[in-house]
Design an enzyme around this catalytic site. Structure first.
Site, short mmCIF file in Angstrom:
data_model
loop_
_atom_site.label_atom_id
_atom_site.label_comp_id
_atom_site.label_asym_id
_atom_site.label_seq_id
_atom_site.Cartn_x
_atom_site.Cartn_y
_atom_site.Cartn_z
N ILE A 13 11.42 16.01 0.38
CA ILE A 13 12.64 15.74 -0.40
C ILE A 13 12.81 16.79 -1.49
CG2 ILE A 13 13.94 14.01 -1.71
CD1 ILE A 13 12.12 11.87 -0.44
N ALA A 84 3.91 13.82 -5.22
CA ALA A 84 3.17 12.56 -4.97
C ALA A 84 2.47 12.67 -3.64
CB ALA A 84 4.15 11.38 -4.94
N SER A 86 2.50 10.62 -0.40
CA SER A 86 3.66 9.82 -0.02
C SER A 86 3.53 9.00 1.26
CB SER A 86 4.88 10.75 0.11
OG SER A 86 4.70 11.62 1.21
N ASP A 134 11.75 2.34 -3.03
CA ASP A 134 12.08 0.90 -2.96
C ASP A 134 10.85 0.07 -2.61
OD1 ASP A 134 11.79 1.64 -0.29
OD2 ASP A 134 13.71 0.82 0.38
N GLU A 135 9.77 0.75 -2.17
CA GLU A 135 8.58 -0.01 -1.72
C GLU A 135 7.90 -0.74 -2.87
OE1 GLU A 135 6.18 1.95 1.24
OE2 GLU A 135 7.83 3.23 1.83
N TYR A 159 -0.14 2.90 -1.71
CA TYR A 159 0.93 3.85 -2.04
C TYR A 159 1.95 3.21 -2.98
CZ TYR A 159 5.47 6.19 -1.54
OH TYR A 159 6.69 6.77 -1.81
N ALA A 161 1.73 0.56 -4.77
CA ALA A 161 1.14 0.15 -6.05
C ALA A 161 1.01 1.35 -6.99
CB ALA A 161 -0.23 -0.49 -5.81
N ASN A 189 13.83 8.09 3.48
CA ASN A 189 14.63 9.30 3.73
C ASN A 189 14.33 9.85 5.12
OD1 ASN A 189 15.17 11.15 0.69
ND2 ASN A 189 14.82 8.96 0.85
N ARG A 304 0.16 -1.96 11.34
CA ARG A 304 -0.38 -1.42 10.09
C ARG A 304 -0.81 -2.60 9.20
NH1 ARG A 304 4.14 1.73 6.73
NH2 ARG A 304 3.39 3.59 7.76
#
Ligand code: NAD
Ligand code: TYD
Length: 366
Positions: A13, A84, A86, A134-135, A159, A161, A189, A304
Site C-alpha cells: 500500500i 508494519a 502485515s 478494520d481487523e 497481527y 492485537a 486492500n 486458520r
C-alpha cells in the site's frame, strides 16, 4: 508544499501511496523510510527512485534517532505511517516480529515526532497519520452492522492485537502530549504490487502456475474488498481535510465470501486464456492452457486458527465529512489486477524468489 515521511513506502500500500501522491502533488518532497523486509521491494518504486523530490532511506522505524534526524534534516511536516508486519498467518507462527515492528516501531516514531515537532518545534504545522486496519474491531456475525469508528476494539490475531496496540498509542500521544494525529482503519486492500502471500495475488499466481488454490475452512469468510487506489485517495482526503485526533474508517463497500472471490478470479483467467495462444504458451501449467477450468485447482484446507468470520466497514463518516467515495467496483478491480499480474510476471517472480534483493544490494550498497 508538503514534506512527507512515508514509512513502509516500499511495501504494497505504501508504494501505491507514493505513486499516487507524487502524481497528484508533483511539487512535494517525499522521503520513504523502509527496512526492506521480505515484503518491501524497491522495484515497487521504480520510475520514482531517481526523481529529485524523492529520497529513499533503508532503515528501521525502531531506530528513533534515525527518524528524529530525518524529521529534522528534511523539515518533514507530514508523517504517513504504513510500515508494519502485515500478514495474519505469519503473526500466528511468529508473533514477536509483530510486537517489535507494529507496537514498538510505532512507539519509536511517536517518540521521535514528539521530540522534533513538539519539543524542538521544527515546523509550524505537523501531522502524524497512522494507517491501521478494520481487523482491530474483531469479527462480525452475518447480520451484525458493519464496523464504525465507535465499534469497541476486539482484536483476535497477534497481527490485529499489535495494530490495536499501535492505534491506542497514537491516540494517547494526541491526548497526552498534543501530537496532531489522525488514524484510518481500512478493510482488505488489493491491486498492483501486492505480495503473493495474501489471498488475491496468491490465487492469481497459483492459477498461472497450476498450483493448488488453498481455501481455508469452508471458504465462506467475508472480507470487504477495497482497491488500493481508493485507499490512497481516502488517506489523501484525511491529510487534506481530516480533523486532528479523529479516526476514519475506509472501506470498499464490496463484501464478498472468499470462495466467490476465488471463483471470480478463476473465471476471469479462463476467459483470458480462451483463444489466447501466447498466454497458453507462457503459462503451460495453468489448467486453462490445457482446456481445463482454473477452479479445478480449488482445494479446501484446514482453517486458520482463530479465523475471523466477517469484516465489513461503515464509512459514513469519511463519506459525509470528507466527500470520500470508493470508485473501483470489485469486478472491474479484479480484472485490472489480473491484468497487472499478467503484465508484470518478472515482478512477482523476482519478489517471490528474492532475486530483487540482489538488485537492491547493487543500487544501495555504500
Ligand atoms: P506490506 O507488508 O506489503 O508492507 C509493509 C512495508 O513495511 C514493507 O515495505 C516492509 O519492508 C516495511 N517494514 C516492515 N517493518 C518495518 C520496520 N520495522 N521499519 C521500516 N519498515 C518496515 O504491508 P501493506 O499491506 O502495504 O500494509 C501497509 C499498512 O497498511 C500496514 O500498517 C497494515 O497494517 C495496513 N493495512 C493493510 C491492509 C491490507 O489489506 N494489506 C488493510 C488494512 C490496513
Ligand atoms: P488475507 O489475504 O491473508 O487477509 P486477512 O487475513 O488479513 O483478511 O486473507 C483473506 C481471506 O482469505 C481470509 O479469510 C483468509 C483467506 N485465505 C485463504 O482462504 N487461503 C489463503 O491461502 C490465504 C492467504 C487466505
Amino acid at each position: 508544499m508538503k514534506k512527507l515521511l512515508v514509512t513502509g513506502g516500499a511495501g504494497f500500500i505504501g508504494s501505491n501511496f507514493v505513486h499516487h501522491w507524487l502524481t497528484q502533488h508533483p511539487g512535494d518532497r517525499l522521503v520513504v523510510l523502509d527496512a526492506l523486509t521480505y515484503a518491501g521491494n524497491m522495484t515497487n518504486l521504480s520510475g520514482i527512485a531517481q526523481r529529485n523530490e524523492f529520497r529513499f532511506v533503508q532503515g528501521d522505524i525502531g531506530n528513533t534517532s534515525l527518524v528524529e534526524s530525518l524529521l529534522r534534516d528534511e523539515a518533514i511536516d507530514t508523517l504517513v505511517h504504513f510500515a508494519a508486519e502485515s500478514h495474519v498467518d505469519r503473526s500466528i507462527h511468529g508473533p514477536d516480529a509483530f510486537i517489535e515492528a507494529n507496537v514498538l516501531g510505532t512507539h519509536s516514531l511517536l517518540k521521535a515526532a514528539r521530540k522534533v515537532w513538539l519539543d524542538e518545534k521544527t515546523v509550524p504545522e505537523h501531522r502524524f497519520h497512522h494507517v491501521s486496519t478494520d481487523e482491530v474491531y474483531g469479527s462480525l456475525g452475518p447480520e451484525d452492522p458493519a464496523f464504525s469508528e465507535i465499534t469497541p476494539y476486539a482484536p483476535n490475531s497477534p497481527y490485529s492485537a499489535s495494530k490495536a496496540a499501535s492505534d491506542h498509542l497514537v491516540r494517547a500521544y494526541h491526548h497526552t502530549y498534543g501530537l496532531k494525529v489522525t488514524t484510518s482503519n481500512c478493510s482488505n486492500n488489493y491491486g498492483p504490487y501486492h505480495f503473493p502471500e495474501k489471498l488475491i495475488p496468491l490465487m492469481i499466481v497459483n492459477i498461472l502456475e497450476g498450483k493448488a488454490l488453498p481455501i481455508y475452512g469452508d471458504g465462506r469468510n467475508v472480507r470487504d474488498w477495497l482497491h488500493v487506489t481508493d485507499h490512497c485517495r481516502g488517506i489523501e482526503l484525511i491529510l487534506q481535510k481530516g480533523r486532528v485526533g479523529e479516526v476514519y474508517n475506509i472501506g470498499g463497500g464490496s463484501e464478498a465470501e472468499n470462495i466467490y472471490l476465488v471463483r471470480t478470479l478463476c473465471a476471469i483467467m479462463d476467459e483470458k486464456f480462451a483463444g489466447d495462444h501466447a498466454l497458453k504458451a507462457r503459462f503451460r501449467n495453468a489448467p486453462a492452457a490445457n482446456g481445463n477450468p482454473s477452479n479445478s485447482l480449488m482445494t479446501y484446507v484446514k482453517d486458520r486458527p482463530g479465523h475471523d468470520r466477517r469484516y465489513a466497514i461503515n464509512c459514513h463518516k469519511i463519506e459525509t465529512e470528507l466527500g470520500y467515495r470508493a470508485q473501483v467496483k470489485i469486478d472491474a478491480g479484479l480484472r485490472s489486477t489480473v491484468d497487472w499480474y499478467l503484465n508484470n510476471e518478472s515482478w512477482w517472480r523476482a519478489v517471490m524468489d528474492g532475486s530483487y534483493r540482489q538488485w537492491v544490494a547493487k543500487q544501495y550498497s555504500a
